[in-house]
Scaffold this active site. Structure first.
Site, short mmCIF file in Angstrom:
data_model
loop_
_atom_site.label_atom_id
_atom_site.label_comp_id
_atom_site.label_asym_id
_atom_site.label_seq_id
_atom_site.Cartn_x
_atom_site.Cartn_y
_atom_site.Cartn_z
N HIS A 101 -7.99 -5.81 -1.21
CA HIS A 101 -6.20 -4.85 -0.60
C HIS A 101 -5.59 -5.76 0.41
CE1 HIS A 101 -4.09 -0.84 -0.81
NE2 HIS A 101 -4.01 -1.38 1.14
N SER A 116 1.11 -1.41 -0.09
CA SER A 116 -0.08 -0.20 0.30
C SER A 116 1.16 0.98 0.27
CB SER A 116 -1.04 -0.37 1.06
OG SER A 116 -1.84 0.86 0.80
#
Length: 179
Positions: free
Chosen positions: A152, A18
């Site tokens: 994610h 991320s």
């Protein structure tokens, strides 16, 4: 603090997920440009390539209650922040992460020469595989895209596959460099 005025005594590889992917990328660029140190590999995970524009609504500027509500809508992990004291403790860090990510401005520069391995979640709406594949633009070396099951947070759900992938790419083979 490591001394970067002389070559390191072992290879350097960088990994980030991320926002960490952007940090690893920028660290690699600094190592090359300012210290002449080429990482043996850059591993990026769960983030679109740095040259691509932000698609999501920005959140870092929102008031606390709205910021937390929007985060809860986007992130299953943040929905767990129901304890007020825990939330109060984490809020400044979360806001800082989102501020850094949402205000990041890519500046073109020389491509890295090290291989880049990009990991992505097959169902990640924040960083679709096509946007992760665009990391290829940032190296003259080999590029590999590894798609893993999950969104994610595939890094949590498929952690064994992530660890295996990273380990295999960093393993020094007899007489050779990492894969």
């Amino acid at each position: 603090m490591a001394d970067l005025t002389s070559p390191p005594d072992r290879p350097i590889a960088l990994f980030g997920h991320s926002l960490g992917a952007l940090l690893a990328f920028e660290c690699a660029r600094i190592l090359v440009a300012e210290h002449g140190i080429q990482p043996v590999r850059l591993l990026v995970s769960g983030h679109r390539a740095p040259h691509l524009p932000l698609r999501e609504q920005t959140l870092h500027h929102l008031p606390d209650a709205e910021f937390l509500t929007k985060l809860g809508e986007r992130s299953r992990t943040l929905r767990a922040l129901t304890d007020p004291e825990f939330r109060k403790l984490l809020l400044p860090m979360l806001r800082a992460d989102f501020t850094a990510s949402e205000t990041y401005a890519f500046v073109a520069g020389p491509q890295l020469t090290c291989p880049i391995t990009a990991l992505g979640g097959e169902q990640d709406e924040d960083a679709p595989l096509g946007e992760i594949a665009a990391w290829q633009r940032h190296t003259t070396g080999r590029f590999e895209l590894t798609a893993l099951a999950g969104d994610h947070f595939f890094i949590d759900d498929a952690w064994e596959a992530v660890v295996t992938t990273v380990g295999e790419r960093l393993r020094v083979r007899t007489g050779g460099a990492p894969r």
